[in-house]
Design an enzyme around this catalytic site. Structure first.
Site, PDB file in Angstrom:
ATOM      1  N   SER A   1      -4.500   5.813  -0.447  1.00 26.56           N
ATOM      2  CA  SER A   1      -3.334   5.582  -1.312  1.00 26.56           C
ATOM      3  C   SER A   1      -3.482   6.157  -2.710  1.00 26.56           C
ATOM      4  O   SER A   1      -2.486   6.461  -3.358  1.00 26.56           O
ATOM      5  CB  SER A   1      -3.034   4.079  -1.386  1.00 26.56           C
ATOM      6  OG  SER A   1      -4.173   3.355  -1.816  1.00 26.56           O
TER       7      SER A   1
ATOM      8  N   GLU B   1       7.450  -4.541 -15.120  1.00 22.31           N
ATOM      9  CA  GLU B   1       6.249  -5.212 -15.620  1.00 22.31           C
ATOM     10  C   GLU B   1       5.050  -4.520 -14.995  1.00 22.31           C
ATOM     11  O   GLU B   1       5.162  -3.820 -13.993  1.00 22.31           O
ATOM     12  CB  GLU B   1       6.240  -6.695 -15.251  1.00 22.31           C
ATOM     13  CG  GLU B   1       5.931  -6.985 -13.800  1.00 22.31           C
ATOM     14  CD  GLU B   1       7.122  -6.773 -12.881  1.00 22.31           C
ATOM     15  OE1 GLU B   1       8.267  -6.811 -13.380  1.00 22.31           O
ATOM     16  OE2 GLU B   1       6.909  -6.559 -11.677  1.00 22.31           O
TER      17      GLU B   1
ATOM     18  N   LYS C   1       2.428   5.633  -5.577  1.00 23.18           N
ATOM     19  CA  LYS C   1       3.459   4.952  -6.367  1.00 23.18           C
ATOM     20  C   LYS C   1       4.570   5.892  -6.836  1.00 23.18           C
ATOM     21  O   LYS C   1       5.704   5.476  -7.011  1.00 23.18           O
ATOM     22  CB  LYS C   1       2.835   4.265  -7.582  1.00 23.18           C
ATOM     23  CG  LYS C   1       2.064   3.006  -7.221  1.00 23.18           C
ATOM     24  CD  LYS C   1       1.688   2.208  -8.475  1.00 23.18           C
ATOM     25  CE  LYS C   1       1.137   0.850  -8.129  1.00 23.18           C
ATOM     26  NZ  LYS C   1      -0.213   0.911  -7.520  1.00 23.18           N
TER      27      LYS C   1
HETATM   28  C1  LIG Z   1      -0.796  -0.087  -6.650  1.00 21.32           C
HETATM   29  C2  LIG Z   1      -1.740   0.451  -5.667  1.00 21.32           C
HETATM   30  C3  LIG Z   1      -1.966  -0.169  -4.416  1.00 21.32           C
HETATM   31  C4  LIG Z   1      -1.340  -1.476  -4.027  1.00 21.32           C
HETATM   32  O1  LIG Z   1       0.034  -1.450  -3.859  1.00 21.32           O
HETATM   33  P1  LIG Z   1       0.736  -1.518  -2.424  1.00 21.32           P
HETATM   34  O2  LIG Z   1       2.145  -1.813  -2.771  1.00 21.32           O
HETATM   35  O3  LIG Z   1       0.080  -2.613  -1.640  1.00 21.32           O
HETATM   36  O4  LIG Z   1       0.569  -0.201  -1.794  1.00 21.32           O
HETATM   37  C5  LIG Z   1      -2.819   0.437  -3.506  1.00 21.32           C
HETATM   38  N1  LIG Z   1      -3.452   1.587  -3.804  1.00 21.32           N
HETATM   39  C6  LIG Z   1      -3.279   2.216  -4.984  1.00 21.32           C
HETATM   40  C7  LIG Z   1      -4.011   3.481  -5.255  1.00 21.32           C
HETATM   41  C8  LIG Z   1      -2.423   1.666  -5.961  1.00 21.32           C
HETATM   42  O5  LIG Z   1      -2.263   2.299  -7.130  1.00 21.32           O
END
Ligand SMILES: *Cc1c(COP(=O)(O)O)cnc(C)c1O
Length: 391
Positions: free
Chosen positions: A371, A104, A82
């Site tokens: 992610s 938000e 993010k």
């Molecule tokens: C917020 C988040 C997601 C989901 O968001 P995408 O926009 O689909 O990438 C996935 N993995 C993590 C670790 C997150 O914090």
């Protein structure tokens, strides 16, 4: 539309004016060398890019098939992908002369990321959050306040994310001169889905360079989890024109696709408008947006970024649903085999790799986009497994 029949700007007049201003600024700066150099500076010096591409030999051995590599977005500052997006949008906001960021948040992850960028760039920050979520996520509320943000508890309706979106948009429309609305995934009216993808595509660009360096060839498969779809489109984008690379998005199958307790938008959604865009949406019999459910708050979204809806339409990306139980097992297996605890969102991508790897030859390569890190989820997963942890 920007993506086949998907995308668009389905917002009321006053908001459309503000969205057009963001569109003009994005068009002006997206290829501007000074802007891009500044963005890359903060990605490198603040967010810790490039993130590592790690060859996970233990997991590979445990699965007995294709070689697994992990793209370590969990090692970024603040622990997820993010940060790439919030740095990009906050820098654009500054170029536009805005002094305040508004957003938000549901579980708080995007709120914390936005508050981080606001602290870094000396901007005001206001995060709208449903009153129910404020109580559930008290740690993240404190974290945002520690970073200097004001957290607004929204008391309307069900007091969760939907009401927080309405509240943030309403506040924005009253202070357009000073304020930039920072969206946390590849969703919303144009230009947001394109803009967020541009700020996240560094993930896939790095995978390509690192893979050519480590294995002298492209991977055979890339897997990423998809909530709104920002980490997935970031990982996929640089490979869309590489037909030899299979791209797979893993969405939240929740407690199973037979009932209502899932967020499998790509599998079961139908075309509709949500949050200012035409895309796939989970709907009930009356055509209303359906309630969603997932063990992972980051994947718990009834829509999906419009570019994903298009990539499914043209058959370039496959989408699969992963159940809560499969994700938790992946969370546990990666922790035990590699000493890496993934975010429960990312564990959905790991779960798909666990299914796929044993079916592929040992010379094939799978990259999992990890992610984020799982520290935030440990308590919740312990409870899922029947253990109550005390502070
Ligand atoms: C917020 C988040 C997601 C989901 O968001 P995408 O926009 O689909 O990438 C996935 N993995 C993590 C670790 C997150 O914090």
């Amino acid at each position: 539309m920007e993506f086949g029949k998907f995308g668009g700007q389905f917002v009321p007049g006053p908001i459309l004016k503000a969205v057009k201003e963001v569109e003009d600024a994005f068009d002006k700066y997206r290829h501007d060398p000074a802007f891009l150099a500044e963005f890359q500076f903060y990605l490198r010096e603040y967010a810790n890019r490039p993130s590592l591409l790690y060859r996970a030999d233990n997991l590979t051995k445990a699965l007995g098939g294709a070689q697994i590599y992990l793209k370590r977005e969990d090692l970024n500052h603040t622990g997820a992908h993010k940060i790439n997006n919030v740095l990009g949008q906050a820098l654009l906001a500054k170029r536009m002369g805005k002094t305040k960021l508004i957003a938000e948040t549901g579980a708080g992850q995007h709120g914390v990321a936005t508050a981080t960028a606001a602290a870094l760039f000396g901007m005001d920050c206001e995060i709208h959050m449903g009153a129910v979520d404020v109580v559930k996520q008290s740690l993240n509320v404190y974290r945002m306040e520690l970073l200097g943000a004001k957290v607004v508890a929204v008391e309307a309706g069900l007091k969760t994310l939907k009401e927080a979106v309405d509240s943030a948009l309403m506040t924005w429309s009253g202070e357009l001169d000073s304020t930039f609305y920072l969206i946390g995934s590849a969703v919303g009216p144009h230009p947001y889905p394109t803009m967020v993808r541009e700020f996240q595509k560094v993930i896939g660009e790095e995978i390509k360079t690192q893979m050519l360096d480590l294995a002298k060839r492209l991977p055979d498969v890339i897997i990423a989890c998809a909530g709104g779809g920002s980490n997935a489109i970031g990982a996929f984008y640089d490979f869309l024109d590489e037909p030899s690379v299979r791209l797979i998005g893993a969405e939240a199958g929740g407690k199973g696709l037979g009932g209502r307790q899932h967020a499998a938008t790509m599998t079961l959604g139908v075309e509709g408008v949500i949050h200012g865009m035409n895309t796939l949406v989970l709907q009930d019999e009356d055509g209303n947006i359906a309630p969603v459910d997932s063990i992972s708050s980051g994947l718990d979204y009834p829509g999906i970024g419009p570019e994903h809806a298009h990539l499914k339409d043209i058959g370039r990306v496959e989408y699969v649903a992963i159940s809560d139980e499969e994700a938790v097992q992946a969370f546990e297996l990666l922790s035990k085999t590699e000493g890496i605890t993934p975010a429960i969102e990312s564990a959905h991508a790991v779960a798909e790799a666990i299914k796929l790897a044993p079916t592929l030859d040992k010379d094939k390569i799978i990259v999992i986009n990890l992610s984020g890190r799982g520290d935030k989820d440990v308590k919740h997963i312990a409870r899922y497994r029947g253990m109550e942890l005390h502070d």
